[in-house]
Design an enzyme around this catalytic site. Structure first.
Site, PDB file in Angstrom:
ATOM      1  N   GLY A 136       2.872   4.591   7.608  1.00 25.00           N
ATOM      2  CA  GLY A 136       2.167   6.127   7.282  1.00 25.00           C
ATOM      3  C   GLY A 136       0.996   6.124   6.476  1.00 25.00           C
ATOM      4  N   THR A 150       0.934  -1.114  -0.026  1.00 27.06           N
ATOM      5  CA  THR A 150      -0.095   0.027  -0.013  1.00 27.06           C
ATOM      6  C   THR A 150       0.841   1.287   0.228  1.00 27.06           C
ATOM      7  OG1 THR A 150      -1.854  -0.962   0.972  1.00 27.06           O
ATOM      8  CG2 THR A 150      -1.707   1.484   1.461  1.00 27.06           C
ATOM      9  N   GLY A 151       0.416   2.278  -0.996  1.00 24.58           N
ATOM     10  CA  GLY A 151       1.091   3.474  -0.741  1.00 24.58           C
ATOM     11  C   GLY A 151       1.731   3.928  -2.107  1.00 24.58           C
ATOM     12  N   SER A 152       2.165   5.151  -2.116  1.00 27.94           N
ATOM     13  CA  SER A 152       2.770   5.781  -3.406  1.00 27.94           C
ATOM     14  C   SER A 152       3.645   5.197  -4.158  1.00 27.94           C
ATOM     15  CB  SER A 152       3.019   7.251  -3.093  1.00 27.94           C
ATOM     16  OG  SER A 152       4.024   7.304  -2.029  1.00 27.94           O
ATOM     17  N   THR A 153       4.602   4.449  -3.591  1.00 25.09           N
ATOM     18  CA  THR A 153       5.464   3.479  -4.163  1.00 25.09           C
ATOM     19  C   THR A 153       4.882   2.273  -4.714  1.00 25.09           C
ATOM     20  OG1 THR A 153       7.209   4.726  -2.730  1.00 25.09           O
ATOM     21  CG2 THR A 153       7.751   2.973  -4.189  1.00 25.09           C
ATOM     22  N   GLU A 170      -0.290  -5.161   6.309  1.00 23.87           N
ATOM     23  CA  GLU A 170       1.043  -5.226   5.719  1.00 23.87           C
ATOM     24  C   GLU A 170       1.795  -6.213   6.525  1.00 23.87           C
ATOM     25  OE1 GLU A 170       1.355  -0.703   3.769  1.00 23.87           O
ATOM     26  OE2 GLU A 170       2.124  -1.206   5.733  1.00 23.87           O
ATOM     27  N   ALA A 172       8.026   1.729   2.314  1.00 21.01           N
ATOM     28  CA  ALA A 172       8.305   2.025   3.758  1.00 21.01           C
ATOM     29  C   ALA A 172       8.716   3.485   3.979  1.00 21.01           C
ATOM     30  CB  ALA A 172       9.621   1.337   4.146  1.00 21.01           C
ATOM     31  N   ASP A 181       6.153  -3.909  -1.280  1.00 17.19           N
ATOM     32  CA  ASP A 181       5.785  -2.944  -0.191  1.00 17.19           C
ATOM     33  C   ASP A 181       6.698  -1.667  -0.280  1.00 17.19           C
ATOM     34  OD1 ASP A 181       3.766  -1.444   1.081  1.00 17.19           O
ATOM     35  OD2 ASP A 181       3.444  -3.207   2.567  1.00 17.19           O
TER      36      ASP A 181
END
Length: 220
Positions: free
Chosen positions: A95, A25-28, A102, A82, A80
């Site tokens: 964040g 999950t997240g922008s990367t 996760e 970090a 994932d």
């Protein structure tokens, strides 16, 4: 090209036909999932477990086949992002608020590849606030016990309301004045507090880190 995009798309090359994988999950991680969606369209056969409702929606939009973690013994690989990583591949994550799922998915994987841009690499964890997922019942009591470990705490909000995780829990973000010298010890102490569900410290879980830098890809 964005450094996160460089790292995210490169990580997708580690996914092979027939794999069962965890989607972060997240922008990367977004860029990895986009690339995998493209590869699935081109004929790649995979099954994936999402680490959040947000990731689940994105994967469905890209027609990536999804499975439940209850239906498999283990996953071949999880990719994932970090919030921080040190030279020992210890992480702060959470964040985006998905740290519990996760960590469950990562701990069920044979390999965990972390994708980041170079700004996330630190000598010692703790500049980024450490997220701790707690149950809502008597949350102020839990927060007080967390504070007794020497940190400043903030209840996470979203749109001026208490942030609620996919598991219907709350998140306390913690700043330790002297950073976090021994993440494994702090994780154990936090987990002993009744009301703490999980911490954003990921210790001895990462197999490899892929870092997007101005000079290209670097691996740790």
């Amino acid at each position: 090209m964005d450094l996160k995009q460089i790292a995210g798309e490169y990580a997708a090359t580690f996914v092979k036909d027939g794999m069962k994988i965890g989607l972060g999950t997240g922008s990367t991680a977004y860029w990895t999932i986009q690339k995998l969606g493209q590869r699935v369209k081109e004929g790649l056969s995979i099954q994936a477990v999402p680490t959040s409702k947000e990731t689940e929606a994105l994967a469905q939009q890209l027609n990536i086949p999804l499975i439940s973690l209850n239906d498999v013994q283990s996953l071949d690989l999880t990719i994932d992002g970090a919030d921080e990583i040190d030279s020992n591949l210890q992480l702060i994550k959470g964040g985006g608020g998905a740290l519990l799922r996760e960590k469950i998915v990562a701990s069920s994987s044979k390999e965990l590849i972390i994708i980041i841009d170079e700004s996330k690499v630190v000598t010692r964890l703790g500049t980024f606030p450490l997220p701790i997922e707690i149950i809502p019942f008597a949350w102020k009591q839990t927060e007080s016990k967390i504070q007794s470990l020497g940190c400043q705490t903030t209840l996470r909000l979203k749109n001026n309301e208490t942030f609620i995780t996919d598991n219907n829990n709350m998140i306390i973000d913690c700043i330790f004045p002297n950073h976090i010298p021994t993440p494994s010890d702090l994780h154990k102490r936090l987990k002993m507090i009744t009301g703490v569900v999980e911490t954003g410290l990921f210790v001895n879980m990462t197999s490899k880190a892929i870092i997007g830098t101005k000079n290209g890809i670097q691996e740790l």
